[in-house]
Design a protein around this motif. Structure first.
Motif, PDB file in Angstrom:
ATOM      1  N   UNK A 292      15.497   9.537   4.572  1.00 53.78           N
ATOM      2  CA  UNK A 292      14.927   9.404   5.690  1.00 53.78           C
ATOM      3  C   UNK A 292      13.474   9.975   5.749  1.00 53.78           C
ATOM      4  N   UNK A 293      13.130  10.864   4.869  1.00 50.85           N
ATOM      5  CA  UNK A 293      11.637  10.917   4.765  1.00 50.85           C
ATOM      6  C   UNK A 293      10.655   9.732   4.619  1.00 50.85           C
TER       7      UNK A 293
ATOM      8  N   UNK B 289      23.911   2.247   9.644  1.00 52.63           N
ATOM      9  CA  UNK B 289      22.519   2.589   9.871  1.00 52.63           C
ATOM     10  C   UNK B 289      22.032   3.449   8.919  1.00 52.63           C
ATOM     11  N   UNK B 290      22.708   4.558   8.623  1.00 51.21           N
ATOM     12  CA  UNK B 290      22.054   5.547   7.551  1.00 51.21           C
ATOM     13  C   UNK B 290      21.952   4.748   6.087  1.00 51.21           C
ATOM     14  N   UNK B 291      23.007   4.094   5.850  1.00 56.96           N
ATOM     15  CA  UNK B 291      23.117   3.543   4.643  1.00 56.96           C
ATOM     16  C   UNK B 291      21.820   2.374   4.481  1.00 56.96           C
TER      17      UNK B 291
ATOM     18  N   UNK C   2      11.636   6.724   4.733  1.00 61.83           N
ATOM     19  CA  UNK C   2      11.695   5.882   5.884  1.00 61.83           C
ATOM     20  C   UNK C   2      10.745   5.919   6.826  1.00 61.83           C
ATOM     21  N   UNK C   3      10.539   7.305   7.353  1.00 62.32           N
ATOM     22  CA  UNK C   3       9.428   7.725   8.464  1.00 62.32           C
ATOM     23  C   UNK C   3       7.982   7.487   7.806  1.00 62.32           C
ATOM     24  N   UNK C   4       7.699   7.677   6.617  1.00 63.52           N
ATOM     25  CA  UNK C   4       6.465   7.619   6.103  1.00 63.52           C
ATOM     26  C   UNK C   4       6.469   6.022   5.941  1.00 63.52           C
ATOM     27  N   UNK C   5       7.245   5.186   5.587  1.00 67.07           N
ATOM     28  CA  UNK C   5       7.026   3.792   5.629  1.00 67.07           C
ATOM     29  C   UNK C   5       6.564   3.211   6.993  1.00 67.07           C
ATOM     30  N   UNK C   6       6.967   3.972   8.082  1.00 65.88           N
ATOM     31  CA  UNK C   6       6.653   3.634   9.393  1.00 65.88           C
ATOM     32  C   UNK C   6       5.700   4.493   9.881  1.00 65.88           C
ATOM     33  N   UNK C   7       4.713   5.133   9.027  1.00 64.02           N
ATOM     34  CA  UNK C   7       3.508   5.472   9.509  1.00 64.02           C
ATOM     35  C   UNK C   7       3.463   7.262   9.694  1.00 64.02           C
TER      36      UNK C   7
ATOM     37  N   UNK D  40      16.204  14.389   9.575  1.00 59.74           N
ATOM     38  CA  UNK D  40      14.821  15.087   9.158  1.00 59.74           C
ATOM     39  C   UNK D  40      14.847  16.430   9.149  1.00 59.74           C
ATOM     40  N   UNK D  41      15.424  17.016  10.290  1.00 58.39           N
ATOM     41  CA  UNK D  41      15.056  18.309  10.520  1.00 58.39           C
ATOM     42  C   UNK D  41      16.298  19.235   9.577  1.00 58.39           C
ATOM     43  N   UNK D  42      16.874  18.599   8.901  1.00 62.19           N
ATOM     44  CA  UNK D  42      17.846  19.277   7.975  1.00 62.19           C
ATOM     45  C   UNK D  42      19.351  19.440   8.587  1.00 62.19           C
TER      46      UNK D  42
END
Length: 233
Positions: free
Chosen positions: A212-213, A201-203, A215-220, A154-156
């Motif tokens: 990933x962005x 895991x990343x796949x 994914x994190x939005x989907x978790x809140x 997420x942090x690049x």
């Protein structure tokens, strides 16, 4: 000097608590600075000098990824929590101690279950009084490895940087790759990590969420928090 080299030099200068298994700085890559995100194995058996080192690091939040039974059996015995120096967040990847024995099956499942924990870490990094943050599980290599990889991505951080940090657990824990002896019962804590594990895991994350962005939005995590991540780091 490489990012890894700079991080190791910083660790030596700050005298991080090397008595804690697999303890290290997870920053120094992408836009994630050193000194704000740490990772380790469990904190159930700290020496007094280790507790002092955690205080000197200015640790503000501990995120424990272990299951409920693991926490009940070996709670974090850390004075920085009992003394009010840091908050303790229990965000289990698996609530019960039931997960696949095969790491090829385990890692996609961890990716599926780790979103809430990754969001919790990001939010503490964004909070004015939340960082530095320490993330840990039992050995600090599997569950912690996935959560930290998500945050670093997420942090690049580049895939190469993230993978290098992930694989460092083998060195820190003295794990050697190779098949277990026939008929041997092998605990997850003694199994080395491999590039293919994190890749699976990343796949899973990208195949189910696109990035990933997302994914994190989907978790809140919301849009304002994503913007804050870019601005803060």
């Amino acid at each position: 000097m490489t990012e890894s080299g700079r991080t190791r030099e910083w660790e030596r200068e700050r005298k991080v608590p090397l008595g804690v298994r697999n303890f290290r700085d997870a920053g120094g890559m992408g836009t994630l600075s050193t000194g704000v995100l740490f990772r380790s194995a469990a904190l159930h058996a700290l020496a007094p000098e280790d507790e002092g080192a955690l205080r000197r690091l200015g640790l503000r939040t501990i995120v424990d990824l272990r299951s409920n039974p693991e926490v009940a059996e070996r709670p974090d015995a850390v004075e920085v929590v009992r003394g009010g120096y840091a908050r303790y967040l229990h965000v289990p990847v698996f609530e019960e101690r039931r997960w696949p024995a095969d790491q090829r099956e385990l890692y996609p499942l961890m990716a599926e279950r780790a979103g809430k924990a990754a969001v919790a870490v990001v939010r503490q990094l964004l909070a004015g009084d939340g960082a530095p943050v320490l993330v840990h599980c039992a050995s600090g290599k599997d569950r912690t490895g996935v959560v930290v990889a998500v945050v670093q991505t997420l942090m690049g951080a580049s895939e190469e940087e993230v993978l290098q940090g992930f694989l460092r657990s083998n060195t820190e824990l003295g794990l050697v790759a190779g098949p277990p002896a026939a008929g041997a019962t092998v605990a997850h804590g003694s199994l080395p990590v491999a590039a293919a594990h994190l890749e699976r895991a990343m796949l899973w994350i990208r195949s189910h969420h696109g990035s990933v962005h997302r994914y994190l939005v989907a978790h809140g995590l919301d849009a304002s928090e994503l913007s804050a991540v870019r601005g803060a780091f």
